[in-house]
Design a protein around this motif. Sequence first.
Motif, short mmCIF file in Angstrom:
data_model
loop_
_atom_site.label_atom_id
_atom_site.label_comp_id
_atom_site.label_asym_id
_atom_site.label_seq_id
_atom_site.Cartn_x
_atom_site.Cartn_y
_atom_site.Cartn_z
N ASP A 126 0.83 -1.21 0.00
CA ASP A 126 0.00 0.00 0.00
C ASP A 126 0.86 1.26 0.00
OD1 ASP A 126 -2.98 0.85 0.60
OD2 ASP A 126 -1.68 2.17 1.77
N PRO A 127 0.47 2.27 -0.82
CA PRO A 127 1.30 3.47 -0.90
C PRO A 127 1.49 4.17 0.45
CG PRO A 127 -0.69 3.66 -2.27
CD PRO A 127 -0.63 2.26 -1.78
N THR A 128 0.46 4.19 1.28
CA THR A 128 0.58 4.91 2.56
C THR A 128 0.92 3.99 3.73
OG1 THR A 128 -1.27 6.17 1.68
CG2 THR A 128 -0.50 6.74 3.90
N TYR A 129 0.25 2.84 3.78
CA TYR A 129 0.36 2.02 5.00
C TYR A 129 1.20 0.76 4.81
CZ TYR A 129 -3.39 5.13 6.30
OH TYR A 129 -4.12 6.25 6.57
N SER A 130 2.04 0.73 3.75
CA SER A 130 2.84 -0.46 3.50
C SER A 130 3.68 -0.83 4.72
CB SER A 130 3.76 -0.21 2.31
OG SER A 130 4.81 -1.16 2.33
N VAL A 131 3.52 -2.07 5.19
CA VAL A 131 4.29 -2.50 6.36
C VAL A 131 5.77 -2.66 6.01
CG1 VAL A 131 3.75 -4.93 5.94
CG2 VAL A 131 4.42 -4.22 8.21
N ILE A 132 6.06 -3.01 4.76
CA ILE A 132 7.46 -3.16 4.35
C ILE A 132 8.14 -1.79 4.40
CG2 ILE A 132 9.00 -4.13 2.60
CD1 ILE A 132 6.63 -5.62 1.46
N ASN A 133 7.43 -0.78 3.86
CA ASN A 133 7.99 0.57 3.90
C ASN A 133 8.15 1.07 5.34
OD1 ASN A 133 8.39 0.85 1.22
ND2 ASN A 133 6.50 1.98 0.83
N TRP A 134 7.21 0.70 6.20
CA TRP A 134 7.30 1.10 7.60
C TRP A 134 8.63 0.63 8.19
CZ3 TRP A 134 7.77 -0.88 12.54
CH2 TRP A 134 7.36 -0.06 13.60
N VAL A 135 8.97 -0.63 7.91
CA VAL A 135 10.23 -1.17 8.40
C VAL A 135 11.41 -0.44 7.77
CG1 VAL A 135 11.69 -3.23 8.49
CG2 VAL A 135 9.23 -3.44 8.83
N PHE A 136 11.34 -0.23 6.46
CA PHE A 136 12.43 0.44 5.75
C PHE A 136 12.68 1.84 6.30
CE2 PHE A 136 12.57 -2.05 1.48
CZ PHE A 136 12.93 -3.17 2.20
N ILE A 137 11.58 2.56 6.56
CA ILE A 137 11.74 3.93 7.04
C ILE A 137 12.26 3.93 8.48
CG2 ILE A 137 10.48 6.03 7.65
CD1 ILE A 137 8.67 5.40 5.19
N LYS A 138 11.70 3.05 9.33
CA LYS A 138 12.13 3.01 10.73
C LYS A 138 13.58 2.60 10.86
CE LYS A 138 8.39 4.23 12.74
NZ LYS A 138 8.17 5.37 13.58
N THR A 139 14.05 1.70 9.99
CA THR A 139 15.43 1.25 10.10
C THR A 139 16.37 2.16 9.32
OG1 THR A 139 15.05 -0.25 8.26
CG2 THR A 139 14.89 -1.19 10.46
N GLY A 140 15.81 3.16 8.64
CA GLY A 140 16.65 4.10 7.92
C GLY A 140 17.14 3.60 6.57
N LEU A 141 16.61 2.45 6.11
CA LEU A 141 17.03 1.92 4.81
C LEU A 141 16.54 2.81 3.67
CD1 LEU A 141 16.55 -1.95 5.15
CD2 LEU A 141 18.67 -0.74 4.68
N THR A 143 14.18 6.70 3.02
CA THR A 143 13.60 7.84 3.74
C THR A 143 12.11 8.00 3.44
OG1 THR A 143 14.47 9.18 1.97
CG2 THR A 143 15.67 9.23 4.06
N THR A 144 11.73 7.70 2.19
CA THR A 144 10.33 7.94 1.84
C THR A 144 9.56 6.65 1.58
OG1 THR A 144 11.12 8.17 -0.41
CG2 THR A 144 10.70 10.20 0.81
N GLY A 145 10.25 5.54 1.57
CA GLY A 145 9.57 4.29 1.23
C GLY A 145 9.66 4.04 -0.26
N ILE A 146 9.40 2.79 -0.65
CA ILE A 146 9.54 2.40 -2.05
C ILE A 146 8.18 2.47 -2.73
CG2 ILE A 146 10.00 0.39 -3.51
CD1 ILE A 146 12.15 -0.34 -1.38
N PRO A 147 8.11 3.07 -3.93
CA PRO A 147 6.81 3.15 -4.64
C PRO A 147 6.46 1.80 -5.27
CG PRO A 147 8.55 4.13 -5.97
CD PRO A 147 9.19 3.70 -4.69
N TRP A 148 6.15 0.82 -4.42
CA TRP A 148 6.02 -0.58 -4.88
C TRP A 148 5.21 -0.74 -6.16
CZ3 TRP A 148 9.34 -3.79 -3.01
CH2 TRP A 148 9.83 -3.63 -1.71
N LEU A 149 3.96 -0.29 -6.13
CA LEU A 149 3.12 -0.55 -7.29
C LEU A 149 2.91 0.68 -8.15
CD1 LEU A 149 0.47 -2.79 -5.51
CD2 LEU A 149 2.48 -3.52 -6.78
N ALA A 150 3.52 1.80 -7.76
CA ALA A 150 3.23 3.04 -8.45
C ALA A 150 4.22 3.32 -9.57
CB ALA A 150 3.25 4.20 -7.46
N GLN A 151 5.36 2.67 -9.54
CA GLN A 151 6.40 3.00 -10.51
C GLN A 151 6.68 1.74 -11.32
OE1 GLN A 151 10.08 2.41 -10.08
NE2 GLN A 151 10.65 3.81 -11.71
#
Lengths: 291, 283
Positions: A126-141, A143-151
């Motif tokens: 999900d663009p806003t609530y992606s759990v994978i992005n949540w982990v990526f952002i919290k761990t600093g991997l 900054t904005t999350g990955i546009p999984w299905l948008a790009q």
Amino acid sequence: MRFGREEKVAFLMIAPAILWLFFLVGYPFVLAIYLSLSDVIVGRPGSFAGFKNFIDLAQTKIFQTTLGNSFFFTFSAVILKLVLGMVLALLLNQRLFGHKFFRAAILLPWVVPTALSTLGWKWMFDPTYSVINWVFIKTGLSTTGIPWLAQPLWAKLSIIMVNTWRGVPFFAINILAGLKTIPRELYEAAEVDGAGPITKFRRITLPLLKPVLATVLLFSTVMTISDFNIVYVLTRGGPMDSTHLLATLAYQTGLASGFLGKGAAISLFLFPLLTLVVYFQLKIIRRKWEW
Amino acid sequence: MVKMLGKKKTLWNIARYFGILPFVIYSLFPFYWMLITSLKKNSELYSLASIPFWIQKGITLEHYVYLFEKSSFLTWFGNTLLVSILSTLISVSISILAAYALARLRFRGAELFGAGIFAVYLMPSTLLFLPLSKVISTLGLSDTIWSLVLTYPSFMIPFSTWMLMAYFRTIPREIEECAMIDGCTRIQAIVRVVLPVAIPGVVTATLFSFLLSWHEFIYALTFISSSLKKTLSVGVVAELVRGDVFFWGSLMAGALLASVPIVIVFIFLMDYYISGLTAGAIK
């Protein structure tokens, strides 16, 4: 020509299967070819158009992208499934405490209907609530999350990831079954001769697994290239028609837009590959029967 | 020496657990995620402040209640069950006959028929859904679940025939020859002698046919348009999204509940499946 008693019985027994398949696979297949050579649109009879659909398609940007996607997707997903499935099968090969649990856990993605489990992945992307992005952002991997299905590129990779997730169990379980048929004595003999694990794998495991691997690979190639559910649920072919596979483009063209003839032509691009796979599979099976 | 080998073995086993762990997480996390999503309150689901990995604000069943009270979930469930049972029964009965003839009887063209059925087995349903939708509308079956009962066996028969053939081949010919010498007809010999021995094969073929039909998506999506006639996977995917808005709580609840029956069936029959693979059904 006279038929013996046994032949009559045999024909009677096989008739229901042959008739069913004739009317619901053979006839539709011929119809697909007929449709692909006509300009028929849903709700209106068409006329013969020769190879117009195929020529038109070859010149369309969306179709070229789709054909490219099909090969890229199939190649990457099948290789990934093969490698991961092999590693997993080797890890599971000797009995381990809890092996029944592992086996069931590993098989789950393959047992749950794909269209439904893919919904779970869509939510994870999900663009806003992606759990994978949540982990990526919290761990600093990231900054904005990955546009999984948008790009487009990320969307393609996401599709490969889900297809691999779904397909690894099939590889692992079949390879595991293949591993079980290799006689232990071969390994023991090799150990006596001083062979290490890598030599044993290359000289015993791989050659003896060849028939299983060939079958699984060919089968998976057909299933992967003809995939529909994952793309339909995840992206519907978007963004900007960049992630279509042949089946989803055929669906969009043939049903959503109503160009039945063109849709049928798109589906038929699966056929040459299918013929090749059937040919090789039958060769493998024949060899087995002769043994 | 023995002690050292034992120690090495323990280390290797621990390494294997660590190797398997990522696979188990990859495999199971999506389901865990679906489960906790289906139990979270909307206020927690759509809040960026909360930690997503567990439920903090209490469990709610509202998404499940929604499924049963405001959507046609139960109807879809019934449709799926009916279609799966009928098409499995049809396919397995037809396949037992065909597989027996192909594996046992000598007749002209046996090999050709065998190869033909195998070719159809590999024919993906995504190749045929467009012309089949025309066939279905010609037969006047558009938008009925009978369109599915009719078309599902077309991919289940090749599969189960192929699987059962491998099984029948492993049964010694002598068993049925004895039965026939004792006065059984061919059909009696099959029903009383061959089938009982082939039960693992028949169960595996049945399980698989059921699985295939529970999984089927593209035919159900193509042939059926009214909401009340849909099957589970199409119903959940197409009808639980209202407008363009995804209500993830009820979507996940629906996806999980729709998968539960097939997972239960599979757990009970997994050992049959594994033994079927080892018996050479797919090799």
